[in-house]
Write a protein that holds these residues in place. Structure first.
Motif, PDB file in Angstrom:
ATOM      1  N   VAL A  65     -18.881  56.408  83.074  1.00  0.00           N
ATOM      2  CA  VAL A  65     -19.245  57.071  84.412  1.00  0.00           C
ATOM      3  C   VAL A  65     -20.011  58.142  84.406  1.00  0.00           C
ATOM      4  O   VAL A  65     -19.614  59.068  83.478  1.00  0.00           O
ATOM      5  CB  VAL A  65     -17.738  57.393  85.009  1.00  0.00           C
ATOM      6  CG1 VAL A  65     -16.855  58.321  84.271  1.00  0.00           C
ATOM      7  CG2 VAL A  65     -17.809  58.044  86.711  1.00  0.00           C
ATOM      8  N   PRO A  84     -12.715  50.176  85.981  1.00  0.00           N
ATOM      9  CA  PRO A  84     -13.204  51.159  86.909  1.00  0.00           C
ATOM     10  C   PRO A  84     -12.975  51.226  88.213  1.00  0.00           C
ATOM     11  O   PRO A  84     -12.818  52.113  88.946  1.00  0.00           O
ATOM     12  CB  PRO A  84     -14.878  50.781  86.535  1.00  0.00           C
ATOM     13  CG  PRO A  84     -14.471  49.079  86.164  1.00  0.00           C
ATOM     14  CD  PRO A  84     -13.261  49.227  85.115  1.00  0.00           C
ATOM     15  N   MET A 136     -21.080  54.440  88.647  1.00  0.00           N
ATOM     16  CA  MET A 136     -20.145  53.637  87.757  1.00  0.00           C
ATOM     17  C   MET A 136     -20.906  52.814  87.025  1.00  0.00           C
ATOM     18  O   MET A 136     -21.484  51.918  87.353  1.00  0.00           O
ATOM     19  CB  MET A 136     -19.175  52.913  88.700  1.00  0.00           C
ATOM     20  CG  MET A 136     -18.036  53.912  89.474  1.00  0.00           C
ATOM     21  SD  MET A 136     -17.098  54.872  88.246  1.00  0.00           S
ATOM     22  CE  MET A 136     -16.595  53.731  87.210  1.00  0.00           C
TER      23      MET A 136
END
Length: 487
Positions: free
Chosen positions: A238, A377, A233
């Motif tokens: 990603v 995220p 991440m």
């Protein structure tokens, strides 16, 4: 001794309410009553906590090292001063009785619980302050069960004399299957969409969401895969690696264009605010901290503010939709999904230390606040973990400091520290992208989540390189890549 009741799996189904004008007026009144009850509960909790802070025994215990005995004594003090959830349920009773035509006892208790959860963060040091809700800021009310108070029955919301039908399309197979599950409780949500107030009913149902079926093939749309998957991440990207596919993707790509529009509106809003309130600013453009006069909001300012709110709503919906789609694809790659444990909240904060560069100028303290807010995220990982839990698995967090995926070279079995700007590695005579290689190493972490399985890395290396090169070719042809990808 009584054991705590185990939590069961649950999910939420959202249905639109078909409200008439008079029903919308009643709901609006009840939301406003709920807001006042919430503020009263929160104010009472803060008042009780302030009184507790003057207690000599409490001040003495607060300075003592943590222990079981100390915690028991503190809990007893909290009980004596009425600083707990159940004390707030007692406090809210007379208020609920006064508004009993609009607010039932279960809804009032849930409002008191919300106030307690907010104050709890302040009392136990998890928040610096708590905020009271302003007019029109209370946007949800919920019950405790589906038997009394806010409840759903025969495709209608029933609540203290109101009976409002919900919209369920005949061909909505997912909704019809979901309504067969056990109903836990209901929540009414108010949203402003394109300048108009809309009401929705959220049903919390027991079990797992129904599987979505492809109508043409009759197969499950997103079946859970088998195998290892590694995720690296970033704040905006990603990297995903499995034995089937390797990808380096931008998180929530749909918000990119909206973010540009948002910046334009924010600048316009600032200009309007300054033009309407010259008395609130110093000559250098900073706000006068000692000026307590009211702010002036023009009609154009309020219009721009509503446009900005609508854009932010769109961003939130598109961001969540992108995360859902990406999570659906990832679970088809494998069931053992591993990722580094990251503190995104710390990355959002500005750097505390003031540093001076080689040119004699101060370095910026800004870090990753804006991109983390836009890409979310942490929300993506929560959605992915939730989908895995529905299948009986969970997201596995590896030990970041022991694994050191960004420093390891599996060919030499060595750790070499690299700068953040170094986006490519030389491994076995091949150039590999840093994030993709980290995802490959994370995929091959052992079950103890503390060390990389070098034997697996050597076995899977050739397959990874082939998929890696295909992904790099795709990225080089892609119209939009960000600098952190290094492409």
């Amino acid at each position: 001794m009584s054991l705590a009741k185990p939590k069961t799996k649950s999910y939420v189904l959202t249905l639109k309410l078909k409200t008439e004008l008079w029903q919308a007026h009643i709901l609006e009144k009840r939301f406003e009553i709920g807001r006042k009850i919430y503020n009263a509960c929160l104010g009472e909790l803060l008042k009780r906590y302030k009184k507790l802070q003057h207690d000599e025994q409490y001040r003495h215990l607060a300075q003592q090292p943590k222990s079981k005995e100390r915690n028991n004594l503190l809990n007893e003090l909290y009980r004596q001063y009425g600083i707990n959830e159940y004390a707030m349920h007692d406090f809210v009773k007379p208020m609920q009785h006064h508004f009993k035509k609009h607010i039932d006892s279960h809804t009032a208790q849930k409002i008191a619980t919300r106030a307690w959860l907010a104050a709890e963060k302040r009392i136990f040091g998890n928040a610096k302050k708590v905020s009271f809700k302003k007019y029109n800021e209370m946007d949800s009310l919920e019950g405790k069960t589906n038997s009394t108070g806010i409840r759903f029955k025969d495709k209608h919301l029933l609540w203290n004399g109101l009976s409002i039908p919900v919209t369920i399309h005949p061909n909505d197979v997912y909704a019809h299957l979901a309504l067969q599950d056990r109903m836990k409780y209901c929540r009414i949500v108010r949203k402003r969409i394109r300048g108009k107030i809309k009401y929705f009913l959220q049903l919390t149902l027991g079990g797992v969401p129904p599987k979505k079926i492809n109508r043409q093939t009759g197969e499950i749309k997103h079946p859970i895969g088998q195998g290892d998957v590694g995720i690296d991440m970033g704040t905006q990207t990603v990297a995903i690696c499995s034995t089937k596919d390797v990808k380096l993707l931008l998180l929530a790509p749909s918000v990119e264009n909206i973010e540009k529009q948002k910046r334009v509106l924010q600048r316009k809003l600032d200009r309007q605010r300054r033009a309407n309130n010259p008395h609130k600013y110093n000559e250098d453009g900073t706000i006068k901290k000692d000026n307590k006069e009211k702010w002036v909001w023009s009609k154009n300012y309020l219009k721009t503010h509503q446009q900005l709110a609508e854009l932010q709503r769109k961003m939130a919906d598109k961001r969540k939709q992108d995360h859902q789609r990406l999570a659906n694809w990832i679970i088809t790659l494998g069931h053992r999904i591993q990722v580094e444990k990251m503190n995104f909240k710390a990355l959002q904060a500005k750097a505390k230390e003031t540093k001076v560069g080689t040119n004699g100028k101060y370095k910026k303290k800004k870090r990753f606040g804006k991109c983390i807010a836009n890409r979310a995220p942490s929300l993506f990982l929560n959605i992915l973990n939730q989908k895995l839990q529905y299948e009986g698995y969970s997201l596995q967090y590896i030990d970041t400091f022991r694994v050191k995926a960004s420093q390891y070279d599996h060919q030499n079995d060595e750790y070499n520290k690299k700068t953040l700007s170094q986006r490519w590695h030389e491994v076995d005579g091949r150039r590999v992208q840093r994030d993709l290689y980290s995802a490959f190493l994370i995929m091959n972490v052992k079950d103890n989540r503390k060390e990389i399985d070098r034997h697996k890395c050597l076995e899977r290396w050739d397959q990874f390189i082939r998929l890696h090169d295909e992904e790099i070719k795709r990225l080089r042809l892609h119209p939009y890549v960000i600098s952190s990808m290094g492409i």
